[in-house]
Design a protein around this motif. Structure first.
Motif, PDB file in Angstrom:
ATOM      1  N   ASP A  80       0.835  -1.212   0.000  1.00 46.50           N
ATOM      2  CA  ASP A  80       0.000   0.000   0.000  1.00 46.50           C
ATOM      3  C   ASP A  80       0.863   1.253   0.000  1.00 46.50           C
ATOM      4  N   ARG A  81       1.953   1.209   0.767  1.00 42.86           N
ATOM      5  CA  ARG A  81       2.848   2.359   0.812  1.00 42.86           C
ATOM      6  C   ARG A  81       3.497   2.596  -0.546  1.00 42.86           C
ATOM      7  N   SER A  82       3.808   1.524  -1.248  1.00 43.79           N
ATOM      8  CA  SER A  82       4.471   1.668  -2.550  1.00 43.79           C
ATOM      9  C   SER A  82       3.560   2.350  -3.568  1.00 43.79           C
ATOM     10  N   PHE A  83       2.234   2.167  -3.451  1.00 45.47           N
ATOM     11  CA  PHE A  83       1.305   2.803  -4.384  1.00 45.47           C
ATOM     12  C   PHE A  83       1.329   4.333  -4.242  1.00 45.47           C
ATOM     13  N   VAL A  84       1.672   4.808  -3.064  1.00 45.49           N
ATOM     14  CA  VAL A  84       1.744   6.262  -2.856  1.00 45.49           C
ATOM     15  C   VAL A  84       2.790   6.874  -3.777  1.00 45.49           C
ATOM     16  N   TRP A  85       3.900   6.147  -3.980  1.00 41.78           N
ATOM     17  CA  TRP A  85       5.018   6.726  -4.724  1.00 41.78           C
ATOM     18  C   TRP A  85       5.206   6.154  -6.122  1.00 41.78           C
ATOM     19  N   PHE A  86       4.864   4.883  -6.327  1.00 43.60           N
ATOM     20  CA  PHE A  86       5.236   4.218  -7.571  1.00 43.60           C
ATOM     21  C   PHE A  86       4.165   4.258  -8.651  1.00 43.60           C
ATOM     22  N   SER A  87       2.968   4.696  -8.321  1.00 46.93           N
ATOM     23  CA  SER A  87       1.880   4.633  -9.305  1.00 46.93           C
ATOM     24  C   SER A  87       2.195   5.392 -10.583  1.00 46.93           C
ATOM     25  N   SER A  88       3.008   6.436 -10.482  1.00 53.21           N
ATOM     26  CA  SER A  88       3.362   7.215 -11.671  1.00 53.21           C
ATOM     27  C   SER A  88       4.657   6.748 -12.314  1.00 53.21           C
ATOM     28  N   LEU A  89       5.311   5.771 -11.682  1.00 51.41           N
ATOM     29  CA  LEU A  89       6.614   5.330 -12.181  1.00 51.41           C
ATOM     30  C   LEU A  89       6.562   3.971 -12.865  1.00 51.41           C
ATOM     31  N   ALA A  90       5.564   3.147 -12.511  1.00 48.13           N
ATOM     32  CA  ALA A  90       5.527   1.783 -13.022  1.00 48.13           C
ATOM     33  C   ALA A  90       4.098   1.261 -13.000  1.00 48.13           C
ATOM     34  N   SER A  91       3.898   0.060 -13.523  1.00 45.71           N
ATOM     35  CA  SER A  91       2.598  -0.611 -13.497  1.00 45.71           C
ATOM     36  C   SER A  91       2.670  -1.770 -12.508  1.00 45.71           C
ATOM     37  N   TYR A  92       1.580  -1.964 -11.777  1.00 49.69           N
ATOM     38  CA  TYR A  92       1.588  -3.016 -10.759  1.00 49.69           C
ATOM     39  C   TYR A  92       0.922  -4.273 -11.293  1.00 49.69           C
ATOM     40  N   ASN A  93       1.618  -5.398 -11.178  1.00 49.59           N
ATOM     41  CA  ASN A  93       1.104  -6.697 -11.592  1.00 49.59           C
ATOM     42  C   ASN A  93       0.591  -7.420 -10.354  1.00 49.59           C
ATOM     43  N   LYS A  94      -0.729  -7.569 -10.262  1.00 44.47           N
ATOM     44  CA  LYS A  94      -1.339  -8.177  -9.067  1.00 44.47           C
ATOM     45  C   LYS A  94      -0.974  -9.648  -8.927  1.00 44.47           C
ATOM     46  N   GLN A  95      -0.945 -10.350 -10.041  1.00 49.61           N
ATOM     47  CA  GLN A  95      -0.697 -11.782  -9.987  1.00 49.61           C
ATOM     48  C   GLN A  95       0.703 -12.080  -9.477  1.00 49.61           C
ATOM     49  N   GLU A  96       1.697 -11.377 -10.004  1.00 49.84           N
ATOM     50  CA  GLU A  96       3.079 -11.606  -9.578  1.00 49.84           C
ATOM     51  C   GLU A  96       3.444 -10.785  -8.347  1.00 49.84           C
ATOM     52  N   ARG A  97       2.572  -9.881  -7.957  1.00 48.84           N
ATOM     53  CA  ARG A  97       2.797  -9.003  -6.808  1.00 48.84           C
ATOM     54  C   ARG A  97       4.123  -8.240  -6.994  1.00 48.84           C
ATOM     55  N   CYS A  98       4.182  -7.466  -8.086  1.00 45.34           N
ATOM     56  CA  CYS A  98       5.406  -6.720  -8.363  1.00 45.34           C
ATOM     57  C   CYS A  98       5.100  -5.472  -9.174  1.00 45.34           C
ATOM     58  N   TRP A  99       6.015  -4.504  -9.084  1.00 45.64           N
ATOM     59  CA  TRP A  99       5.979  -3.315  -9.932  1.00 45.64           C
ATOM     60  C   TRP A  99       6.837  -3.582 -11.167  1.00 45.64           C
ATOM     61  N   VAL A 100       6.287  -3.281 -12.330  1.00 50.89           N
ATOM     62  CA  VAL A 100       7.004  -3.464 -13.595  1.00 50.89           C
ATOM     63  C   VAL A 100       7.306  -2.086 -14.178  1.00 50.89           C
ATOM     64  N   PHE A 101       8.577  -1.767 -14.292  1.00 50.57           N
ATOM     65  CA  PHE A 101       9.001  -0.462 -14.807  1.00 50.57           C
ATOM     66  C   PHE A 101       9.081  -0.503 -16.339  1.00 50.57           C
ATOM     67  N   SER A 102       9.126   0.654 -16.948  1.00 50.52           N
ATOM     68  CA  SER A 102       9.068   0.743 -18.408  1.00 50.52           C
ATOM     69  C   SER A 102      10.193  -0.023 -19.084  1.00 50.52           C
ATOM     70  N   SER A 103      11.330  -0.152 -18.409  1.00 54.74           N
ATOM     71  CA  SER A 103      12.464  -0.879 -18.987  1.00 54.74           C
ATOM     72  C   SER A 103      12.269  -2.388 -18.930  1.00 54.74           C
ATOM     73  N   GLY A 104      11.359  -2.833 -18.072  1.00 53.93           N
ATOM     74  CA  GLY A 104      11.186  -4.270 -17.823  1.00 53.93           C
ATOM     75  C   GLY A 104      11.706  -4.688 -16.467  1.00 53.93           C
ATOM     76  N   ALA A 105      12.400  -3.763 -15.759  1.00 61.00           N
ATOM     77  CA  ALA A 105      12.875  -4.042 -14.399  1.00 61.00           C
ATOM     78  C   ALA A 105      11.678  -4.294 -13.491  1.00 61.00           C
ATOM     79  N   LYS A 106      11.876  -5.179 -12.480  1.00 60.76           N
ATOM     80  CA  LYS A 106      10.771  -5.553 -11.602  1.00 60.76           C
ATOM     81  C   LYS A 106      11.184  -5.508 -10.129  1.00 60.76           C
TER      82      LYS A 106
END
Length: 472
Positions: A80-106
């Motif tokens: 929940d804390r990560s959504f405060v900061w990362f929502s504009s930086l990456a997309s969240y994958n619910k199934q894998e429970r991870c943030w996926v950045f535009s480069s493909g970094a996770k």
């Protein structure tokens, strides 16, 4: 984009580290292992999240990070804390429970609730590995998971990061690893060349929290003294929640000495396969003091192997019995490496067979000993252990290093305060409970079966005999 991926909103929030410990933590990017912690409210979780986003690394498509919490409900807090900061930086994958950045970094989020849960991550590769509230983890979990942090890219250096507060099941090992005999904000290098550092944090280092919730400090100040020193001041010399409060190294740990053959001996055991088996050898002095003088603390033991180890370690000793956790009398899962040959038999039966076979090969069938079921009444058993500590009728040889490091680290169960928290390394504690509640045999000085003519006990008996004859 998969259905499990959440599109990031357009709103953007900016974050930058506060002056002081947070900034210092970012400065030491090159340090392999950093613990940032102490008091509550120091901005530790935000640091873990943003330390992953190293500008040069976040652009690499195979860059991987993972942040652990001990349980899933607590993991949700950091997600929940990560959504405060990362929502504009990456997309969240619910199934894998991870943030996926535009480069493909996770950046993944994971929990490790049980001791054996650590094996779920075996073989994974993470360049950045973090533990939020490290004091909630056992040392064996941390050591195993750390091995999964590795890099096949020479341009990506592995980093281990953790936050912690004093207390909980990991208090003693975290303190021993990062704080004891070390100065804060100093880089230390071990024999393998790996670097580590402790950076202390306090609530006063987090002006955002102070501004948004000025009463937070007041609430910490209102805590009982022990909790206040730990959570407000970050005092690692305070161990809130310790279960065995009468434990003292100077009282209960002794240097090894020769144990006379006349002393009664027995074995206590708490079996584990995906977690450590804790086995202790015990001797009873004529004064009734029980000494734990030898130990095995090891994962992955099959029952037949354990039975053989018991015999090998006790080769020249007379063992009265071995008392083990009741679970092995029903467990039929961890027999031998070729367990199909012994299907249908319990762990206790396999151990007993291995013991009998060993003594038969040695042509010493009469010296074999039996395996008995331990008393599993927890609360009463803990009372027996605590009383033995208080009366100083239970002592440990200093060579029992696993016992000394894990036993005193046990804490109260938050949901059942009279019991011990089973999320910690409770294996030595359980073993001791079975041993001390087994009605240990008394050592009878009148028996001269194994006494040498130069033994002090033999001489003492001779003096006693002469005195009795004189008085008659």
């Amino acid at each position: 984009m998969s259905k499990s991926t959440v599109q990031s909103p357009t709103a953007k929030r900016m974050w930058k580290p506060h002056r002081g410990p947070q900034t210092e933590a970012f400065r030491y990017f090159h340090v392999y292992e950093i613990l940032y912690g102490g008091a509550k409210g120091g901005g530790k979780t935000d640091w873990l999240l943003f330390d992953f986003i190293e500008p040069e690394l976040i652009e690499k498509p195979h860059y991987r990070g993972i942040i652990f919490r001990r349980t899933f409900p607590r993991l949700r807090e950091i997600i929940d804390r990560s959504f405060v900061w990362f929502s504009s930086l990456a997309s969240y994958n619910k199934q894998e429970r991870c943030w996926v950045f535009s480069s493909g970094a996770k950046l993944f989020f994971a929990h490790c609730q049980y001791e054996e849960s650590k094996y779920d991550y075996q073989g994974h590769e993470y360049h950045y590995q973090a533990f939020d509230q490290l004091e909630e983890f056992t040392e064996s979990q941390y050591e195993f998971l750390k091995v999964q942090a590795r890099s096949t890219d020479p341009k990506i250096k592995v980093r281990i990061r953790a936050t912690a507060n004093p207390g909980n099941v990991g208090h003693l090992w975290v303190k021993r690893r990062f704080i004891d005999n070390k100065e804060p904000i100093v880089v230390y290098k071990d024999t393998l060349g790996l670097t580590s550092m402790f950076i202390p944090a306090r609530v006063y280092d987090n002006p955002s929290l102070m501004d948004n919730d000025p009463m937070y400090v007041k609430r910490l100040e209102a805590l009982p003294e022990q909790d206040r020193k730990a959570l407000l001041d970050g005092d690692w010399n305070i161990f809130a929640g310790q279960y065995f409060k009468d434990w003292r190294v100077y009282k209960h740990v002794v240097e090894p000495f020769y144990i006379p053959k006349i002393w009664k001996r027995f074995i206590g055991g708490d079996y584990g396969h995906h977690k450590p088996s804790s086995i202790g050898w015990y001797a009873v002095s004529p004064e009734g003091i029980v000494y734990r003088y030898r130990e095995i603390y090891k994962e992955g033991l099959h029952y037949n192997t354990l039975g053989e180890l018991l015999c090998e370690e006790s080769r020249n000793e007379d063992i009265e019995y071995g008392v083990f956790d009741p679970a092995i009398f029903g467990d039929k899962q961890h027999h031998t490496k070729t367990k199909d040959s012994r299907e249908g038999k319990s762990g206790a039966e396999i151990i007993q067979e291995s013991i009998n076979e060993w003594f038969k090969k040695e042509n010493r069938q009469n010296d074999s000993f039996i395996i008995v079921r331990g008393d599993n009444r927890r609360i009463g058993g803990w009372g027996t252990v605590k009383q033995a500590l208080k009366d100083e009728t239970f002592k440990i040889f200093s060579n029992c290093t696993n016992f000394i490091s894990t036993f005193p680290a046990n804490v109260h169960d938050p949901h059942k305060p009279e019991d011990l928290n089973t999320n910690g390394e409770d294996h030595t504690a359980d073993e001791t409970r079975y041993a001390l509640t087994s009605m240990p045999p008394e050592t009878d000085l009148k028996s001269e079966k194994h006494l040498s003519h130069v033994s002090p006990l033999y001489k003492m008996n001779q003096i006693k005999k002469e005195r009795e004859e004189y008085e008659r």
